[in-house]
Design a protein around this motif. Structure first.
Motif, mmCIF file in Angstrom:
data_model
loop_
_atom_site.group_PDB
_atom_site.id
_atom_site.type_symbol
_atom_site.label_atom_id
_atom_site.label_comp_id
_atom_site.label_asym_id
_atom_site.label_seq_id
_atom_site.Cartn_x
_atom_site.Cartn_y
_atom_site.Cartn_z
ATOM 1 N N UNK A 221 -4.524 -0.800 2.494
ATOM 2 C CA UNK A 221 -4.194 0.576 2.905
ATOM 3 C C UNK A 221 -3.023 0.588 3.878
ATOM 4 N N UNK A 222 -2.956 -0.387 4.761
ATOM 5 C CA UNK A 222 -1.794 -0.490 5.639
ATOM 6 C C UNK A 222 -0.540 -0.743 4.814
ATOM 7 N N UNK A 223 -0.655 -1.617 3.823
ATOM 8 C CA UNK A 223 0.484 -1.897 2.952
ATOM 9 C C UNK A 223 0.903 -0.638 2.196
ATOM 10 N N UNK A 224 -0.071 0.160 1.792
ATOM 11 C CA UNK A 224 0.230 1.431 1.140
ATOM 12 C C UNK A 224 1.062 2.321 2.061
ATOM 13 N N UNK A 225 0.686 2.393 3.327
ATOM 14 C CA UNK A 225 1.447 3.192 4.277
ATOM 15 C C UNK A 225 2.874 2.718 4.425
ATOM 16 N N UNK A 226 3.071 1.399 4.452
ATOM 17 C CA UNK A 226 4.415 0.831 4.517
ATOM 18 C C UNK A 226 5.222 1.251 3.294
ATOM 19 N N UNK A 227 4.616 1.125 2.114
ATOM 20 C CA UNK A 227 5.314 1.474 0.875
ATOM 21 C C UNK A 227 5.652 2.964 0.820
ATOM 22 N N UNK A 228 4.739 3.809 1.277
ATOM 23 C CA UNK A 228 4.991 5.252 1.258
ATOM 24 C C UNK A 228 6.168 5.613 2.156
ATOM 25 N N UNK A 229 6.232 5.000 3.344
ATOM 26 C CA UNK A 229 7.360 5.279 4.238
ATOM 27 C C UNK A 229 8.666 4.847 3.589
ATOM 28 N N UNK A 230 8.678 3.667 3.004
ATOM 29 C CA UNK A 230 9.903 3.174 2.365
ATOM 30 C C UNK A 230 10.340 4.096 1.235
ATOM 31 N N UNK A 259 11.962 5.946 -9.893
ATOM 32 C CA UNK A 259 10.772 6.242 -10.694
ATOM 33 C C UNK A 259 9.840 5.034 -10.737
ATOM 34 N N UNK A 260 10.419 3.863 -10.859
ATOM 35 C CA UNK A 260 9.601 2.640 -10.866
ATOM 36 C C UNK A 260 8.904 2.450 -9.517
ATOM 37 N N UNK A 261 9.620 2.738 -8.435
ATOM 38 C CA UNK A 261 9.010 2.603 -7.108
ATOM 39 C C UNK A 261 7.886 3.614 -6.923
ATOM 40 N N UNK A 262 8.082 4.822 -7.405
ATOM 41 C CA UNK A 262 7.042 5.845 -7.307
ATOM 42 C C UNK A 262 5.773 5.389 -8.041
ATOM 43 N N UNK A 263 5.949 4.801 -9.219
ATOM 44 C CA UNK A 263 4.794 4.295 -9.964
ATOM 45 C C UNK A 263 4.100 3.178 -9.194
#
Length: 374
Positions: A221-230, A259-263
């Motif tokens: 979940x922390x990694x998810x937060x990092x990815x969302x910010x990026x 689009x690939x990053x969003x997926x």
């Protein structure tokens, strides 16, 4: 089971995000990691006292919030979005989970208040699926001697929880030598912890696999937060940055990459939320005996499988999103002043924390009873 966020979870998110926006902006994080005290303990006290994040996993009868892994995951998402230099993962998740597993009530109460922090004295890279390195021994007088390397959160911990064999020991931090060592992720320092006849108290039997798998599942979940910010920051940048009299985000090649990053992020969210939900469902009260690790069925096995899936996917996906974010920012993404490098470093360090992706993938195959190569 639901992957959606509840109203309570969204309120918790808003509270944490507002505080971090006010106290933990990119400039503040950059300034702090350049100082001699990377951890922001004042921010940690505020998070613990005003929002109660330190005691989320702690039952109400022990002075905590009586929440679940779902709420913890929401906080981790927000801390990841801010790469906040606070010991939430190390103290409020790993150390607290270890204490709840052994039934240590007194120290759990202290951790829930936020006035005391603890660190689990294992390497940050420790895998749930392999025995911990046996680098600490117990003397005849009950003292501990030995050394543990790459321990996260040890430099700000008041108490160290030291696994020795199948037992967990409590050692006051003042009785150990803690030396911070260079690390890639400047927002989560690691240290070498040395014990030389340190007085210790045995707390009970310690199931390292259960605790580390729990931590790995929530680290997703922390990694998810990092990815969302990026993703969000990169999207905003490519809308503003112009080249050839048009926003660079209008070029088809950039659209495809985004689009690939969003997926990647959507899949990471599904994996992380599923892990948090099943970990919440499988967490038994401290008074109940823990389910055997790697059990063939039941909520515990489902949760461990979900945690391994989330850890494997989110580790790789977050690193990919962070790498792409640096590239899509162009030259400014390579500078120290732009915070994207903090997220890349956190993504890379987290990729190998609590088990590398390959170890989690092997665990998925084992837990799901997948056939091996022919």
């Amino acid at each position: 089971m639901t992957l959606l966020y509840t109203e309570v979870e969204e309120e918790l998110r808003a509270s944490v995000r507002d505080l971090l926006a006010d106290r933990c902006g990119p400039d503040a994080v950059l300034k702090r990691i350049e100082s001699d005290a990377p951890y922001d303990m004042d921010l940690w006290k505020t998070l613990a006292h005003q929002i109660g994040v330190a005691g989320l996993l702690v039952p109400e009868e022990y002075g905590g919030a009586g929440a679940t892994a779902r709420e913890v995951a929401v906080v981790l998402e927000e801390l990841g979005r801010a790469v906040a230099p606070v010991p939430f993962l190390t103290s409020a998740v790993l150390a607290t989970k270890a204490l709840l597993e052994v039934g240590e009530e007194d120290l759990v109460r202290e951790l829930a208040s936020g006035d005391v922090t603890a660190a689990l004295a294992v390497p940050l890279s420790a895998s749930p699926y392999r025995p911990l390195p046996e680098t600490v021994t117990v003397g005849e007088d009950g003292t501990l001697s030995g050394q543990v390397r790459a321990v996260a959160g040890a430099d700000v911990a008041d108490v160290l929880l030291v696994p020795v064999g199948a037992e967990l020991y409590r050692v006051a931090a003042e009785h150990a030598r803690v030396e911070v060592v260079p690390s890639l992720d400047l927002t989560r320092p690691i240290a070498t912890v040395t014990f030389a006849g340190a007085p210790a108290t045995a707390l009970g039997r310690f199931d390292a696999r259960r605790v580390l798998a729990f931590g790995a599942g929530l680290l997703a979940s922390e990694q998810l937060g990092v990815a969302e910010w990026c993703l969000d920051t990169t999207l905003a940048y490519i809308k503003e940055r112009h080249q050839f009299a048009r926003p660079i985000g209008s070029f088809q090649a950039i659209k495809h990459r985004m689009a690939d990053l969003w997926l990647d992020v959507v899949r990471a969210r599904a994996a992380a939320r599923n892990a948090a939900d099943l970990l919440a469902a499988s967490s038994a009260p401290a008074s109940d005996p823990p389910a055997p690790s790697g059990a063939s069925g039941g909520a515990g096995a489902d949760a461990e499988l979900a945690a391994a899936v989330a850890a494997a996917w989110c580790s790789e996906a977050t690193l990919h999103v962070a790498e792409e974010s640096v590239q899509l920012h162009g030259g400014i993404g390579m500078t120290w002043e732009h915070p994207v490098h903090l997220y890349l470093k956190r993504a890379k360090a987290a990729q190998i924390a609590l088990g590398a992706p390959g170890a989690h993938e092997d665990a998925v195959a084992e837990l799901a009873d997948l056939p091996g190569p022919v």
